[in-house]
Enzyme design. Structure first.
Site, PDB file in Angstrom:
ATOM      1  N   ARG A 125       0.822  -1.235   0.000  1.00  0.00           N
ATOM      2  CA  ARG A 125       0.000   0.000   0.000  1.00  0.00           C
ATOM      3  C   ARG A 125       0.842   1.265   0.000  1.00  0.00           C
ATOM      4  NH1 ARG A 125      -3.259  -2.988   3.790  1.00  0.00           N
ATOM      5  NH2 ARG A 125      -4.924  -3.986   2.640  1.00  0.00           N
ATOM      6  N   LYS A 147       3.579  11.652 -11.227  1.00  0.00           N
ATOM      7  CA  LYS A 147       2.683  10.868 -12.082  1.00  0.00           C
ATOM      8  C   LYS A 147       3.358   9.530 -12.346  1.00  0.00           C
ATOM      9  CE  LYS A 147      -0.003  14.272 -14.671  1.00  0.00           C
ATOM     10  NZ  LYS A 147      -0.297  14.828 -16.006  1.00  0.00           N
ATOM     11  N   GLU A 189      10.983  18.593 -24.563  1.00  0.00           N
ATOM     12  CA  GLU A 189      10.234  18.909 -23.335  1.00  0.00           C
ATOM     13  C   GLU A 189      10.797  20.169 -22.655  1.00  0.00           C
ATOM     14  OE1 GLU A 189       7.463  17.455 -22.260  1.00  0.00           O
ATOM     15  OE2 GLU A 189       7.434  15.406 -23.043  1.00  0.00           O
ATOM     16  N   LYS A 231       8.601  23.039 -13.371  1.00  0.00           N
ATOM     17  CA  LYS A 231       7.723  21.889 -13.094  1.00  0.00           C
ATOM     18  C   LYS A 231       7.425  21.803 -11.597  1.00  0.00           C
ATOM     19  CE  LYS A 231       6.201  17.391 -14.041  1.00  0.00           C
ATOM     20  NZ  LYS A 231       6.170  16.224 -14.884  1.00  0.00           N
ATOM     21  N   GLU A 241      -3.546  17.954 -10.954  1.00  0.00           N
ATOM     22  CA  GLU A 241      -4.095  18.474 -12.207  1.00  0.00           C
ATOM     23  C   GLU A 241      -5.600  18.700 -12.104  1.00  0.00           C
ATOM     24  OE1 GLU A 241      -2.105  16.625 -15.587  1.00  0.00           O
ATOM     25  OE2 GLU A 241      -3.850  17.103 -16.815  1.00  0.00           O
ATOM     26  N   ARG A 246      -1.339  22.587 -13.907  1.00  0.00           N
ATOM     27  CA  ARG A 246      -0.602  21.403 -14.358  1.00  0.00           C
ATOM     28  C   ARG A 246      -1.000  20.995 -15.775  1.00  0.00           C
ATOM     29  NH1 ARG A 246       1.752  16.291 -10.888  1.00  0.00           N
ATOM     30  NH2 ARG A 246       2.970  15.527 -12.637  1.00  0.00           N
ATOM     31  N   ASN A 250       0.736  19.743 -20.432  1.00  0.00           N
ATOM     32  CA  ASN A 250       0.338  18.861 -21.529  1.00  0.00           C
ATOM     33  C   ASN A 250       0.396  19.563 -22.874  1.00  0.00           C
ATOM     34  OD1 ASN A 250      -0.249  16.641 -19.812  1.00  0.00           O
ATOM     35  ND2 ASN A 250      -2.141  17.660 -19.211  1.00  0.00           N
ATOM     36  N   HIS A 253       0.795  17.756 -26.125  1.00  0.00           N
ATOM     37  CA  HIS A 253       0.603  16.337 -25.808  1.00  0.00           C
ATOM     38  C   HIS A 253      -0.696  15.750 -26.356  1.00  0.00           C
ATOM     39  CE1 HIS A 253       4.057  16.987 -23.270  1.00  0.00           C
ATOM     40  NE2 HIS A 253       4.030  15.757 -22.802  1.00  0.00           N
ATOM     41  N   HIS A 257      -0.001  12.655 -28.325  1.00  0.00           N
ATOM     42  CA  HIS A 257      -0.473  11.301 -27.999  1.00  0.00           C
ATOM     43  C   HIS A 257      -1.180  10.664 -29.184  1.00  0.00           C
ATOM     44  CE1 HIS A 257      -0.337  11.629 -23.334  1.00  0.00           C
ATOM     45  NE2 HIS A 257       0.737  11.079 -23.828  1.00  0.00           N
ATOM     46  N   HIS A 271       8.303   9.638 -27.788  1.00  0.00           N
ATOM     47  CA  HIS A 271       7.368  10.526 -27.095  1.00  0.00           C
ATOM     48  C   HIS A 271       7.749  12.008 -27.293  1.00  0.00           C
ATOM     49  CE1 HIS A 271       4.652  11.987 -23.978  1.00  0.00           C
ATOM     50  NE2 HIS A 271       5.667  12.615 -23.424  1.00  0.00           N
TER      51      HIS A 271
HETATM   52  P1  NAD Z   1      12.812   5.355 -21.956  1.00  0.00           P
HETATM   53  O1  NAD Z   1      12.734   5.211 -20.513  1.00  0.00           O
HETATM   54  O2  NAD Z   1      12.252   4.278 -22.813  1.00  0.00           O
HETATM   55  O3  NAD Z   1      14.337   5.595 -22.354  1.00  0.00           O
HETATM   56  C1  NAD Z   1      14.666   5.737 -23.714  1.00  0.00           C
HETATM   57  C2  NAD Z   1      15.759   4.751 -24.131  1.00  0.00           C
HETATM   58  O4  NAD Z   1      17.001   5.243 -23.631  1.00  0.00           O
HETATM   59  C3  NAD Z   1      15.613   3.356 -23.561  1.00  0.00           C
HETATM   60  O5  NAD Z   1      16.007   2.442 -24.547  1.00  0.00           O
HETATM   61  C4  NAD Z   1      16.603   3.316 -22.399  1.00  0.00           C
HETATM   62  O6  NAD Z   1      17.099   2.021 -22.165  1.00  0.00           O
HETATM   63  C5  NAD Z   1      17.677   4.227 -22.901  1.00  0.00           C
HETATM   64  N1  NAD Z   1      18.435   4.938 -21.892  1.00  0.00           N
HETATM   65  C6  NAD Z   1      17.966   5.539 -20.766  1.00  0.00           C
HETATM   66  N2  NAD Z   1      18.945   6.196 -20.154  1.00  0.00           N
HETATM   67  C7  NAD Z   1      20.070   6.001 -20.888  1.00  0.00           C
HETATM   68  C8  NAD Z   1      21.411   6.453 -20.773  1.00  0.00           C
HETATM   69  N3  NAD Z   1      21.775   7.288 -19.798  1.00  0.00           N
HETATM   70  N4  NAD Z   1      22.289   6.027 -21.692  1.00  0.00           N
HETATM   71  C9  NAD Z   1      21.918   5.219 -22.705  1.00  0.00           C
HETATM   72  N5  NAD Z   1      20.663   4.793 -22.887  1.00  0.00           N
HETATM   73  C10 NAD Z   1      19.755   5.182 -21.991  1.00  0.00           C
HETATM   74  O7  NAD Z   1      12.104   6.694 -22.484  1.00  0.00           O
HETATM   75  P2  NAD Z   1      11.998   8.187 -21.917  1.00  0.00           P
HETATM   76  O8  NAD Z   1      11.947   9.041 -23.119  1.00  0.00           O
HETATM   77  O9  NAD Z   1      12.965   8.483 -20.864  1.00  0.00           O
HETATM   78  O10 NAD Z   1      10.566   8.176 -21.216  1.00  0.00           O
HETATM   79  C11 NAD Z   1       9.396   7.932 -21.956  1.00  0.00           C
HETATM   80  C12 NAD Z   1       8.337   7.444 -21.018  1.00  0.00           C
HETATM   81  O11 NAD Z   1       8.116   8.432 -20.031  1.00  0.00           O
HETATM   82  C13 NAD Z   1       7.009   7.175 -21.674  1.00  0.00           C
HETATM   83  O12 NAD Z   1       6.508   5.948 -21.214  1.00  0.00           O
HETATM   84  C14 NAD Z   1       6.120   8.312 -21.180  1.00  0.00           C
HETATM   85  O13 NAD Z   1       4.772   7.945 -21.066  1.00  0.00           O
HETATM   86  C15 NAD Z   1       6.725   8.589 -19.837  1.00  0.00           C
HETATM   87  N6  NAD Z   1       6.489   9.947 -19.339  1.00  0.00           N
HETATM   88  C16 NAD Z   1       6.023  10.078 -18.077  1.00  0.00           C
HETATM   89  C17 NAD Z   1       5.826  11.335 -17.551  1.00  0.00           C
HETATM   90  C18 NAD Z   1       5.368  11.487 -16.126  1.00  0.00           C
HETATM   91  O14 NAD Z   1       5.097  12.612 -15.699  1.00  0.00           O
HETATM   92  N7  NAD Z   1       5.321  10.414 -15.361  1.00  0.00           N
HETATM   93  C19 NAD Z   1       6.103  12.473 -18.315  1.00  0.00           C
HETATM   94  C20 NAD Z   1       6.591  12.308 -19.605  1.00  0.00           C
HETATM   95  C21 NAD Z   1       6.785  11.027 -20.116  1.00  0.00           C
HETATM   96  N1  GLY Z   2       4.189  15.423 -17.923  1.00  0.00           N
HETATM   97  C1  GLY Z   2       3.009  16.111 -17.507  1.00  0.00           C
HETATM   98  C2  GLY Z   2       2.850  16.181 -16.024  1.00  0.00           C
HETATM   99  O1  GLY Z   2       3.691  15.708 -15.295  1.00  0.00           O
HETATM  100  O2  GLY Z   2       1.866  16.687 -15.558  1.00  0.00           O
END
Ligand code: NAD
Ligand code: GLY
Length: 370
Positions: A125, A147, A189, A231, A241, A246, A250, A253, A257, A271
Site C-alpha cells: 500500500r 505521475k 520537453e 515543473k 491536475e 498542471r 500537456n 501532448h 499522444h 514521445h
Molecule cells: P525510456 O525510458 O524508454 O528511455 C529511452 C531509451 O534510452 C531506452 O532504450 C533506455 O534504455 C535508454 N536509456 C535511458 N537512459 C540512458 C542512458 N543514460 N544512456 C543510454 N541509454 C539510456 O524513455 P523516456 O523518453 O525516458 O521516457 C518515456 C516514457 O516516459 C514514456 O513511457 C512516457 O509515457 C513517460 N512519461 C512520463 C511522464 C510522467 O510525468 N510520469 C512524463 C513524460 C513522459
Molecule cells: N508530464 C506532464 C505532467 O507531469 O503533468
C-alpha cells in the site's frame, strides 16, 4: 563532467522533496538516499541498457553507504510498461523480502520511472521511492511531479497513481551515454517550458541549444534546472491536475499522444518527437483560430526543425490521417463530457487551456496540415 550540484525543492508539505541536478549523483546516490531511509534496504529497478553503464556505480555507492541492495533489470522500451511486466516486477520486489521501510530506486528513463513509481505506490500500500533519471526527458519532466503509470490494452498510462518520490537525483553525467535521438526528444520537453510560460527561456534555448545538446555542463544544467524549477512550481500549485496549472504541462501532448497512438507507441516516433510536432501543430492551430501570430508559429517551427525534430505530419507518414488522429484525440484522458481539451498558445511564453476545441475545426486543420 564538471560543475556544482544544485538543489531545488518541490514544496508539497509533508510530501515535499528535493531535486538534485549536477554531475556525479549516481555514484553518490547512496550517501544522498541514506538519510531518507527507515530501513537500510534498497531495490534498484533499471533496464538492460542503463544497467550496462550506470548500475555498477549506483550499487557501489549504496554498498559504501551500508545499504543492502537488490537489482531488478527490465527489458528496455515502452513495451515494458505493461501489466505483464508490472506483475513480474512486483513479484520480484516482494521476493526481496521487503518491508514498508524498504526504498525502491528507479534508475533509468521515463519507462523505468513510471513502472517503478507505480510499483512503489501499490506495494504494501505504498513504499518510498527515489527517482534517478538517466534520460533528458526523465530529468526535465517524468521524474518530477509524481505521475506514475503503466499502459493497458485500452491505451497509454491508463493505470497509475499520483505518488511522489522522496528524492530526485538528476545526474548530468548519465546523459553522456544517451543516444542523440533520445537526447533531442528530451530537449523537446525543455522547449515546452519556454513555450508555455517563459519566453526568455525559449529565447535562451534558441541561442544555446547547441551547447545544451552538446552537453556543455553550464548550459545543460541551466536547461535542466530551469525546467525542473518550473515543473516543481506547477506541481506544488496543482499536484493532481485539478486546475489549469498542471494541465499546461500537456502542451503539445494531445496532438502528440494521437501521433504516438497512430504510429504504435514505439521507435517510429519517440514521445518527445511526438510532443515536438504536437507543439508545432498547436501553434499552427492557434494561428488558424486567430489566437496567435504567424510569426511566433514560424519561429517555433524553425527551432524544432533546427533540432532535427519533426515538424510535418507527412514526414512521419501521417498525412491524410485526420480522422484517425481525431479519433485518438477523442480518447485522451483530458476529454471531458466528450469535449477535447487543447493547450493553445497566445504567444511564445503564454499558453492557456481550451476546454472545448471544435472537432470539425480540428478535423479540417489536420486534413490540411499534411
Ligand atoms: P525510456 O525510458 O524508454 O528511455 C529511452 C531509451 O534510452 C531506452 O532504450 C533506455 O534504455 C535508454 N536509456 C535511458 N537512459 C540512458 C542512458 N543514460 N544512456 C543510454 N541509454 C539510456 O524513455 P523516456 O523518453 O525516458 O521516457 C518515456 C516514457 O516516459 C514514456 O513511457 C512516457 O509515457 C513517460 N512519461 C512520463 C511522464 C510522467 O510525468 N510520469 C512524463 C513524460 C513522459
Ligand atoms: N508530464 C506532464 C505532467 O507531469 O503533468
Amino acid at each position: 563532467m564538471s560543475g556544482a550540484v544544485e538543489t531545488l525543492r518541490v514544496e508539497l508539505a509533508d510530501r515535499g522533496y528535493d531535486i538534485l541536478v549536477g554531475p556525479g549523483l549516481i555514484a553518490a546516490a547512496g550517501a544522498h538516499i541514506l538519510p531518507l531511509m527507515r530501513r537500510k534496504q534498497a531495490v534498484v529497478v533499471t533496464d538492460e541498457t542503463v544497467a550496462a553503464t550506470h548500475l555498477e556505480p549506483l550499487v557501489a555507492g549504496l554498498g559504501a553507504a551500508g545499504i543492502a541492495h537488490h537489482p531488478i533489470v527490465l527489458p528496455p522500451g515502452e513495451g515494458t510498461k505493461d501489466l505483464a511486466h508490472f506483475g513480474r516486477l512486483v513479484d520480484d520486489v516482494l521476493a526481496c523480502t521487503i518491508e514498508r521501510g524498504t526504498m525502491l530506486v528507479a534508475l533509468g528513463g521515463g519507462v523505468v520511472g513510471d513502472i517503478c513509481g507505480f510499483a512503489a505506490a501499490t506495494l504494501l500500500r505504498g513504499i518510498d521511492f527515489v527517482q534517478v533519471p538517466t534520460t533528458l526527458l526523465a530529468q526535465v519532466d517524468s521524474s518530477v511531479g509524481g505521475k506514475t503509470a503503466i499502459n493497458t490494452a485500452a491505451g497509454k498510462n491508463l493505470l497509475g497513481a499520483f505518488y511522489q518520490p522522496r528524492l530526485v537525483l538528476a545526474d548530468s553525467g548519465a546523459l553522456a551515454t544517451l543516444p542523440r535521438r533520445e537526447l533531442l526528444a528530451g530537449y523537446a520537453e525543455t522547449v515546452k517550458y519556454g513555450l508555455i510560460a517563459d519566453a526568455g527561456f525559449f529565447n535562451w534555448l534558441e541561442a544555446e541549444s547547441g551547447r545544451v545538446c552538446g552537453l556543455e555542463p553550464a548550459a545543460l544544467n541551466r536547461a535542466v534546472i530551469t525546467s525542473c524549477r518550473m515543473k516543481a512550481e506547477i506541481v506544488a500549485a496543482d499536484e493532481r491536475e485539478t486546475g489549469d496549472a498542471r494541465a499546461l504541462l500537456n502542451f503539445g501532448h494531445t496532438f502528440g499522444h494521437a501521433l504516438e497512438a497512430e504510429t504504435g507507441f514505439g521507435d517510429a516516433l519517440l514521445h518527445g518527437e511526438a510532443v515536438a510536432l504536437g507543439m508545432v501543430l498547436a501553434f499552427d492551430f492557434a494561428v488558424r483560430l486567430g489566437i496567435c501570430s504567424g510569426q511566433d508559429a514560424t519561429r517555433v517551427r524553425r527551432h524544432v526543425a533546427a533540432m532535427d525534430l519533426p515538424t510535418e505530419l507527412g514526414a512521419i507518414g501521417l498525412a491524410s490521417k485526420a480522422d484517425a488522429l481525431l479519433a485518438h484525440m477523442g480518447k485522451d484522458k483530458k476529454v471531458r463530457d466528450g469535449k477535447i481539451t487543447l493547450i493553445l498558445p497566445r504567444r511564445i511564453g503564454d499558453a492557456y487551456v481550451m476546454r472545448d476545441a471544435g472537432a470539425e475545426d480540428l478535423r479540417a486543420f489536420l486534413a490540411e496540415a499534411a
